[in-house]
Design a protein around this motif. Structure first.
Motif, PDB file in Angstrom:
ATOM      1  N   SER A  61       0.839  -1.198   0.000  1.00  0.00           N
ATOM      2  CA  SER A  61       0.000   0.000   0.000  1.00  0.00           C
ATOM      3  C   SER A  61       0.879   1.255   0.000  1.00  0.00           C
ATOM      4  N   ILE A 178      -3.049   4.468  -1.162  1.00  0.00           N
ATOM      5  CA  ILE A 178      -2.882   4.105   0.250  1.00  0.00           C
ATOM      6  C   ILE A 178      -4.128   3.370   0.745  1.00  0.00           C
ATOM      7  N   ASN A 187       0.331   4.675   7.207  1.00  0.00           N
ATOM      8  CA  ASN A 187       0.754   3.729   6.169  1.00  0.00           C
ATOM      9  C   ASN A 187       2.248   3.423   6.295  1.00  0.00           C
ATOM     10  N   GLY A 194       4.847   4.737   1.153  1.00  0.00           N
ATOM     11  CA  GLY A 194       3.870   5.835   1.119  1.00  0.00           C
ATOM     12  C   GLY A 194       4.531   7.194   1.084  1.00  0.00           C
TER      13      GLY A 194
END
Ligand SMILES: C[S@@+](CC[C@H](N)C(=O)[O-])C[C@H]1O[C@@H](n2cnc3c(N)ncnc32)[C@H](O)[C@@H]1O
Length: 324
Positions: A61, A178, A187, A194
């Motif tokens: 992510s 995200i 994150n 991120g």
């Protein structure tokens, strides 16, 4: 966690087997441009969208990606990336001045069309790719005739051509969205991804250059979205400077689209942090991998062609054996 700093696969990247979902920290790749560069079969078309969907799956992510592209096909690639789920964050321009214009004199074409012999005014050395050491080591040296248009219309169109001198390549900066419910800090805490590594990729001030800005950072400027070859003449240079490398710049490496290591170092620094893992699904002769080893990142790469895979293996192995 990988047991060695790199893992490379001599197979098609599609499916990214055997990688697992949400395990990769960054994507850096120089895929086929879809412009039939030097007539190479592998460059005839852009990658299928599938590879961007596969990449999205294996990335964590918030992970960033940098994808090289060409002026003529970047629009299609960007649509493919966006439709596959990536967010387009920026387009970096890698600017260089040593690109070769690929054009021809339309005046000579007009002579030919009209059945008029063009004037022969001399000879020149036609070259394609050269080795370290310059002009003495040219490959495929061939004498060709220097000609001038001869017909009336040909003379009128003398020097008219079909394209500009190429002076930049776009590099698309993308991000995997995200995870829902997380902000950037959450994150980073959860996945380590991120955020861009703006600190490590700062551009140091030139020697003797006075620092500029209201709050100058001792390590230099934040990296810009222009990466340039030639220095400005106005006393300071706020961009990262790197020239294009020629094919055969390294003796055993004949990859036609070899990327400069200095540029790859900069890109690796920008989208990853030490001990993270970077993926290159179209690694060619492994320039991303070398930069990863130099910067203490792990590397995973795929290359379809055995010849290029072997070059990567040799480069990575040689690199690992160098005293650090
Ligand atoms: C532009 S080159 C990368 C060159 C690299 N940046 C370097 O410095 O050597 C792209 C590479 O992708 C490879 N390729 C094309 N299709 C592929 C596929 N489906 N899977 C893996 N590699 C592929 C080509 O053989 C080519 O070597």
């Amino acid at each position: 966690m990988m047991s060695k700093p790199y893992e490379i696969f001599n197979q098609s990247c599609y499916g990214l087997s055997p990688l697992s979902e949400n395990t990769i920290d960054a994507l850096i790749t120089d895929p086929p441009y879809g412009i039939s560069f030097q007539n190479h079969e592998w460059d005839k078309s852009l990658p299928q969208r599938q590879i961007w969907k596969d990449s999205l799956k294996v990335l964590k992510s918030g992970a960033f990606g940098l994808i090289f592209s060409s002026v003529r096909q970047m629009h299609r690639l960007m649509v493919d990336l966006e439709d596959s789920g990536f967010v387009i964050k920026d387009v970096l321009f890698w600017v260089y001045l040593n690109g070769m214009p690929k054009s021809r004199d339309v005046g000579l074409g007009i002579d030919k069309e009209l059945g008029v012999d063009s004037k022969v005014v001399g000879e020149y050395n036609y070259v394609q790719g050269y080795k370290k050491g310059g002009a003495e080591n040219y490959y495929n040296r061939e004498k060709k005739l220097k000609q001038k248009p001869n017909s009336e219309l040909g003379v009128q169109y003398k020097g008219a051509g079909l394209g500009l001198k190429p002076a930049y390549e776009p590099i698309i900066l993308v991000q995997k969205p995200i995870e829902k419910g997380l902000n950037v800090a959450k994150n980073v805490i959860k996945y380590g991804t991120g955020a861009l590594n703006l600190e490590q990729s700062r551009i140091p001030y030139a020697e003797g250059e006075g620092k500029v800005g209201h709050n100058p950072h001792p390590k230099g400027r934040v990296s810009a979205n222009i990466l340039r070859t030639d220095e400005l003449q106005d006393g300071y240079d706020k961009f990262f400077v790197v020239p294009k490398v020629r094919q055969h710049a390294e003796d055993f490496n004949n990859h036609p689209t070899l990327k400069p290591l200095e540029l790859m170092h900069h890109l690796v620094k920008l989208v990853s942090f030490e001990n993270q893992t970077v993926l290159d699904p179209f690694m060619g002769s492994g320039s991303t991998g070398l930069a990863c080893l130099a910067l203490k990142r792990n590397f995973i790469g795929f290359e379809l062609e055995k010849e290029y895979f072997d070059i990567t293996q040799k480069r990575l192995e040689d690199y690992r054996c160098l005293p650090k």
